[in-house]
Design a protein around this motif. Structure first.
Motif, short mmCIF file in Angstrom:
data_model
loop_
_atom_site.label_atom_id
_atom_site.label_comp_id
_atom_site.label_asym_id
_atom_site.label_seq_id
_atom_site.Cartn_x
_atom_site.Cartn_y
_atom_site.Cartn_z
N VAL A 68 0.85 -1.20 0.00
CA VAL A 68 0.00 0.00 0.00
C VAL A 68 0.88 1.25 0.00
O VAL A 68 0.55 2.26 -0.62
N TYR A 72 2.48 3.15 -4.06
CA TYR A 72 2.34 4.60 -4.21
C TYR A 72 3.70 5.25 -4.49
O TYR A 72 3.83 6.09 -5.39
N SER A 107 -8.26 8.50 -4.66
CA SER A 107 -8.42 8.53 -3.21
C SER A 107 -9.75 7.92 -2.79
O SER A 107 -9.83 7.16 -1.82
N CYS A 110 -9.59 4.23 -3.12
CA CYS A 110 -8.85 3.66 -1.97
C CYS A 110 -9.79 3.50 -0.77
O CYS A 110 -9.77 2.48 -0.08
N LEU A 119 -7.07 -1.96 -3.24
CA LEU A 119 -6.43 -0.85 -2.53
C LEU A 119 -5.06 -0.55 -3.13
O LEU A 119 -4.71 0.63 -3.35
N SER A 122 -5.44 1.08 -6.54
CA SER A 122 -5.91 2.47 -6.37
C SER A 122 -4.78 3.35 -5.86
O SER A 122 -4.66 4.52 -6.26
N ARG A 123 -3.93 2.82 -4.99
CA ARG A 123 -2.79 3.59 -4.50
C ARG A 123 -1.77 3.85 -5.61
O ARG A 123 -1.15 4.92 -5.66
N PHE A 185 -8.37 8.50 3.27
CA PHE A 185 -8.51 8.72 1.84
C PHE A 185 -9.68 9.63 1.50
O PHE A 185 -9.58 10.50 0.63
#
Length: 533
Positions: A68, A72, A107, A110, A119, A122-123, A185
């Motif tokens: 996670v 990112y 966001s 997430c 997750l 999305s990150r 988020f």
């Protein structure tokens, strides 16, 4: 004749500043750009304090939930150097607005994630969009404000970049404890919407008919960049957990990073329309400033990585207590930004940066005096001073590195400058986390070698502990075992404190060793020639 010269000078000044925004609009643009940067910087660290809750909710292992953060970070550093090309290709305003919209929507995704895969994906999307916010925000400011006002403009930008790493864990801890981890988020939604509206209203329209769109896309350059920077970031994120080069995975990542980087440099220096214009490094101030930016990133992000570990792991502070401890330093940074922003364009940047480096070293050496009795009162002033003197490095360094570049080179220069700071932070965290483990093992071994059955002080302490435990109701055997456990905990505590003291000293020495780089930086003062394009 004097009147003629005065009129000519006035017309020349008007011509030189014609490309810059005038009046209150420029400050609206500054706030807009800074909002985007703040979103990106805060989300770099806001998740860290919520990983345990995320792991429990989504049923992930410790190594799995780490992606996670890692996903990112990798996406972020890959996009930062591409931001200049993407801004030219799609238009600066269009790309900035797209990044804001994408970051905000990612966001929300997430927050609604139903499993770890959703997750992490999305990150990654959040990181890809966030990479376009940081460098473009700084570029927008340099292209909006004339040189004599760059100090205040960069101060507005710098408040978020410096305070963000401290605000992130505080805000993340509070939201996780009160509303649940998903709100770390969801909190981006109102801020993101506000930033999008402000960008649409205030940013200057893109110029139509851009020749860049007619140039071929450097797909090979982009691919090599993804391999090189992505592998390097993954190596830094996962190295300590995998015991570095004892792991085949880390070895492969290192090979990919080195080979990818060499091929990327060769490609970008040969191709006519590179995805990342490395030729901007011909400017000595940018090359030296980017190296210094990496050192600043290590000090900024590395120490903010170590301090919460110390306060929560050794002093047993909660996430909220740690955040409150760091908050005054963030406030000191904000105040210092405003003060320094008014004078930074008039003072030799090298003097300010040198004072900042020496000041940060002094703070680090002061923090190295920690003991088992260290508390909030002992850490308060050093952390406030840390927040203040960091600005002495950050703000003048930005101006000295980028302020003297020709306007057409600022986007590429800003991307490279921000990339080195982000990678410097990752390198700093990797080095400090490894040092922490190694030095703790070293100090534990030294302390244990002194605790023997033949040492009178050790025997006396065990007898004292055993007597106390027996007086509380434990039998002889149980009291002996508990006394040994208590003594072992004391050894672990002392070795941890000594290892944290070591890494604080290490950071202090690094800042002192960085001082010779000042010789290669520009003065960073506002000059009329900086406005000529």
């Amino acid at each position: 004749m004097a009147n003629t010269n005065a009129a000519s000078a006035s017309r020349l000044k008007q011509d030189l500043t014609a490309d810059y925004v005038q009046g209150p609009l420029k400050w609206a643009i500054a706030v807009t750009a800074s909002l985007g940067a703040i979103l990106e910087v805060i989300d770099t660290s806001i998740v860290n304090v919520a990983l345990t809750d995320i792991q429990a909710t989504l049923g992930a292992t410790v190594s799995e939930v780490g992606w996670v953060v890692t996903g990112y970070a990798i996406a972020n550093v890959v996009l930062i150097p591409l931001s200049a090309w993407l801004g030219d290709f799609f238009g600066k305003k269009s790309y900035f607005v797209f990044s804001l919209v994408g970051f905000t929507l990612a966001s929300v995704l997430c927050g609604f994630a139903v499993n770890l895969s959703m997750l992490v994906i999305s990150r990654i999307l959040q990181g890809l969009c966030g990479g376009g916010l940081l460098a473009k925000a700084q570029t927008i400011l340099f292209e909006t404000f004339p040189p004599e006002e760059q100090g205040l403009a960069q101060a507005v930008f710098g408040v978020g970049v410096i305070a963000g790493p401290a605000i992130g864990p505080t805000l993340g801890g509070y939201l996780t404890d009160t509303l649940g981890w998903r709100w770390i988020f969801f909190i981006n939604l109102p801020v993101g919407i506000l930033a999008v509206v402000m960008a649409l209203l205030f940013l200057r329209p893109d110029i139509k008919g851009r020749s860049q769109q007619q140039q071929p896309v450097d797909w090979w350059g982009i691919a090599l960049l993804v391999i090189a920077v992505g592998s390097l970031q993954a190596l830094l994120e996962e190295g300590e957990k995998e015991d570095w080069f004892e792991s085949n995975q880390i070895v492969i990542l290192a090979i990919l990073a080195v080979v990818g980087l060499v091929l990327f440099i060769i490609r970008e220096l040969k191709v006519r329309s590179p995805a990342v214009d490395l030729r901007v490094l011909r400017h000595r101030s940018l090359a030296a400033g980017s190296i210094y930016s990496g050192i600043l990133g290590m000090g900024l992000y590395g120490t903010l990585f170590a301090l919460p570990l110390f306060t929560q792991g050794v002093l047993h502070f909660s996430a909220t207590q740690t955040g409150l401890l760091l908050a005054p330093g963030a406030l000191a940074s904000a105040i210092m930004m405003v003060v320094l922003g008014k004078i930074s364009s008039k003072v030799d940047a090298r003097i300010l940066i040198g004072l900042g480096a020496i000041g940060l070293s002094a703070v680090m050496f002061n923090l190295a005096n920690i003991t088992p009795q260290t508390g909030t009162d002992d850490l308060f002033l050093p952390l406030v001073w840390r927040g203040a003197v960091t600005v002495l490095m950050f703000l003048p360094l930005s101006i000295a590195t980028l302020g003297g570049l020709p306007k057409q080179d600022i986007p590429a220069g800003s991307g490279f400058y921000n990339l080195t700071r982000q990678l410097g932070g990752s390198i700093g965290i990797a080095i400090l986390s490894t040092l922490l483990v190694k030095r703790e093992a070293f100090h534990r071994a030294i302390l244990l070698s002194q605790l023997t059955a033949y040492d009178p002080q050790t025997v006396q302490r065990l007898e004292l502990l055993r007597g106390v435990l027996q007086s509380q109701g434990s039998d002889v055997g149980m009291a002996q075992q508990q006394a040994l456990i208590t003594l072992d905990r004391a050894v672990n505590l002392q070795s941890a404190i000594l290892s944290y003291a070591d890494i604080f000293r290490f950071v202090g020495v690094v800042f002192l060793c960085s001082l010779p780089l000042l010789l290669f930086l520009g003065k960073g003062k506002a000059k009329v020639k900086n406005s000529v394009h």
